[in-house]
Design a protein around this motif. Structure first.
Motif, PDB file in Angstrom:
ATOM      1  N   UNK A  26       3.634  -3.486  -1.716  1.00 11.51           N
ATOM      2  CA  UNK A  26       3.261  -2.526  -2.902  1.00 11.51           C
ATOM      3  C   UNK A  26       4.802  -3.269  -3.510  1.00 11.51           C
ATOM      4  N   UNK A  27       6.017  -2.129  -3.827  1.00 10.24           N
ATOM      5  CA  UNK A  27       6.778  -2.773  -4.290  1.00 10.24           C
ATOM      6  C   UNK A  27       7.028  -3.515  -4.672  1.00 10.24           C
ATOM      7  N   UNK A  74      -4.213  -4.956  -6.795  1.00 11.18           N
ATOM      8  CA  UNK A  74      -4.889  -3.609  -6.780  1.00 11.18           C
ATOM      9  C   UNK A  74      -5.729  -4.331  -4.698  1.00 11.18           C
ATOM     10  N   UNK A  75      -5.996  -4.735  -4.639  1.00 10.13           N
ATOM     11  CA  UNK A  75      -6.776  -4.618  -2.562  1.00 10.13           C
ATOM     12  C   UNK A  75      -6.087  -4.442  -2.505  1.00 10.13           C
ATOM     13  N   UNK A  76      -4.289  -4.879  -2.167  1.00  7.86           N
ATOM     14  CA  UNK A  76      -3.303  -4.140  -1.448  1.00  7.86           C
ATOM     15  C   UNK A  76      -3.614  -2.204  -1.353  1.00  7.86           C
ATOM     16  N   UNK A  77      -3.473  -2.519  -2.981  1.00  4.29           N
ATOM     17  CA  UNK A  77      -3.020  -0.815  -3.307  1.00  4.29           C
ATOM     18  C   UNK A  77      -4.889   0.211  -2.438  1.00  4.29           C
ATOM     19  N   UNK A  83      -3.314   5.065   2.822  1.00  7.80           N
ATOM     20  CA  UNK A  83      -2.838   4.782   4.318  1.00  7.80           C
ATOM     21  C   UNK A  83      -1.019   5.950   4.326  1.00  7.80           C
ATOM     22  N   UNK A  84      -1.115   5.838   2.998  1.00  9.65           N
ATOM     23  CA  UNK A  84       0.391   6.926   2.798  1.00  9.65           C
ATOM     24  C   UNK A  84      -0.419   8.725   2.804  1.00  9.65           C
ATOM     25  N   UNK A  85      -1.384   9.004   2.253  1.00 11.49           N
ATOM     26  CA  UNK A  85      -1.937   9.929   2.452  1.00 11.49           C
ATOM     27  C   UNK A  85      -2.375  10.785   3.532  1.00 11.49           C
ATOM     28  N   UNK A 126       5.500   2.316 -12.282  1.00 11.54           N
ATOM     29  CA  UNK A 126       4.710   3.301 -12.267  1.00 11.54           C
ATOM     30  C   UNK A 126       4.169   2.901 -10.516  1.00 11.54           C
ATOM     31  N   UNK A 127       4.638   1.885  -9.796  1.00 12.14           N
ATOM     32  CA  UNK A 127       4.150   1.597  -8.207  1.00 12.14           C
ATOM     33  C   UNK A 127       4.380   2.397  -8.236  1.00 12.14           C
ATOM     34  N   UNK A 128       5.736   2.983  -7.940  1.00 13.61           N
ATOM     35  CA  UNK A 128       6.678   4.494  -7.344  1.00 13.61           C
ATOM     36  C   UNK A 128       6.150   5.957  -7.441  1.00 13.61           C
ATOM     37  N   UNK A 129       5.544   6.184  -8.553  1.00 13.10           N
ATOM     38  CA  UNK A 129       4.145   6.869  -9.239  1.00 13.10           C
ATOM     39  C   UNK A 129       3.702   7.408  -8.013  1.00 13.10           C
ATOM     40  N   UNK A 130       2.872   6.347  -8.139  1.00 11.62           N
ATOM     41  CA  UNK A 130       1.327   5.603  -7.327  1.00 11.62           C
ATOM     42  C   UNK A 130       1.352   6.087  -5.559  1.00 11.62           C
TER      43      UNK A 130
END
Length: 138
Positions: A26-27, A74-77, A83-85, A126-130
């Motif tokens: 994602x990064x 978006x599909x990757x996220x 999965x991170x959670x 923004x991606x880091x925040x997500x």
């Protein structure tokens, strides 16, 4: 001290790997505006390979491809953020120290991916925040 007595199932290990390597993906996708997504992916992956403890062993295992698909960020996220959670939650159930180890490993990967920025990239910020939000949601 982390004990190696934590035993994760094959599915739990896959979740941890998907979360970690997916976060780097994602990064890299968000850092495409820097013109250096391959360097972002490489430095992030090196950071992951430097992990220790149970998390380090899981990330170092050779288990084939990480199951990430999609044709957009978006599909990757949609796959990586949950999965991170899930990784934080399952590691926390097994050993809270390993959950913190995972969080720190992802934080180091985030920090290393920012080495190629001469100024803050709003997309990567923004991606880091997500990613951080997903880690904190557990």
């Amino acid at each position: 001290m982390t004990t190696m007595s934590v035993t994760l199932t094959t599915q739990e290990k896959a979740t941890v790997r998907t979360a970690a390597y997916g976060a780097v993906s994602l990064l890299a996708a968000a850092g495409g505006a820097t013109g250096k997504p391959h360097k972002i992916a490489t430095t992030g992956t090196i950071a992951l390979s430097s992990a220790t403890g149970v998390v380090g062993h899981v990330l170092a295992e050779k288990s084939g491809r990480i199951a990430l698909s999609g044709s957009s960020v978006a599909e990757l996220a949609d796959q990586v953020l949950p999965a991170l959670t899930a990784a934080m939650s399952l590691l926390g159930r097994h050993d809270p120290v390993e959950a913190e180890n995972f969080r720190n490993t992802i934080a180091v990967a985030i920090d290393t991916t920012q080495l190629y920025q001469t100024r803050p990239n709003p997309t990567m910020v923004d991606m880091t925040r997500k990613i951080t939000g997903a880690l904190d949601a557990a």
